[in-house]
Design a protein around this motif. Sequence first.
Motif, short mmCIF file in Angstrom:
data_model
loop_
_atom_site.label_atom_id
_atom_site.label_comp_id
_atom_site.label_asym_id
_atom_site.label_seq_id
_atom_site.Cartn_x
_atom_site.Cartn_y
_atom_site.Cartn_z
N GLN A 134 1.97 1.25 0.24
CA GLN A 134 0.93 1.68 1.32
C GLN A 134 0.71 3.27 0.92
N THR A 137 -6.38 4.60 4.03
CA THR A 137 -5.25 3.63 3.71
C THR A 137 -5.57 2.77 2.68
N THR A 151 -7.52 -2.93 1.41
CA THR A 151 -6.41 -3.73 0.87
C THR A 151 -6.81 -4.41 -0.40
N THR A 168 4.27 -5.28 -0.27
CA THR A 168 3.10 -4.45 0.12
C THR A 168 3.48 -2.83 -0.12
N ASN A 224 -3.62 -0.19 0.86
CA ASN A 224 -2.53 -1.32 0.63
C ASN A 224 -2.84 -1.95 -0.73
#
Length: 321
Positions: A281, A252, A30, A279, A254
């Motif tokens: 993704q 992943t 993230t 956000t 973000n």
Amino acid sequence: MANDGIGSVSAGGIIVGKTDAVAMKKEVLTVSPDLIKVEYEFVNESKSDVEETIIFPLPAYEAGYHQSPTYYGQPQQFSIEVDGKRRDYQTVLLARLDGKDVTARLKALGLTDKQVAYFPSFSPFDRKVEPLTAAQKKALIADDLLAKLSDDEQWVPAWSVTVVYQWQQKFPAGKTVRVRHQYAPFVAAGPGASYLGDGKEFEQKYCGDKAFYATWNKLAKQRGESGFVNAKWVSYILKTGNTWKNGIEDFTLNLVKGKSDELISLCFPGTFTKVNPTTLQVKLRNFRPTQDLNVYFGNLEDGGENTGEAPALRGNYLMKK
């Protein structure tokens, strides 16, 4: 120089030398201009327990003269958790000159950790550091470890400094180990970062599309003569994921904005989806990064300059011998 935007410097994920036993099953990264958070799941796929030295390398910086007020040293808010529990780590300080490790020589001359990391001369660090003795200075000059930028300049260190966080981690056979760490990124900011600079260079690094340029130009026009579009550029070293068995099996990414109308541009494979107004993704399987991550965050409320501040040296310091 103080009015220029500064190139961001990259920190990245945790790495191990090279393992054929431990696989990175999952990584959730993230990224925002203020915080980077990484969550991993590792599995030891061998039949025996494994213990590895895990390292988190920080970007090198020059120990002496600095031409721009960028961040150097250690990031703010750095922390590590393993299976939900806070984990201590050691800090290794390395000094290099022309690719050669000169740490042991500096220590042999009696330099302290602070004198190596925050040399007592012109520096962006606001640190009180003991001055060198006359004998130390003479020996450093003789070894070409001190240099002058010009005849009327003071002596400055010629070495660069690399800080590495490290700890020992056990991976029980067949068990999942969850690791989480976070830190404030080293960012490029300031008025210079408010411009896109040479279009070709920006395109190669951040892959802006027509919609991005149209919005950016509209925002710049609204700013009037200044043309400032406050921005921060964040970098992250992704290729360290290739040190684990099979790369990153489930990845992943973000990207988190402070407000919904901020601009984001980056070069990255896959298609991003909007999770919520702030956000974006993307998910990838069996990911082996071939390039590191560079993200442009624009239209920020505060795109202020870096101050050159760095956290105080932490305890548990080790000098590599």
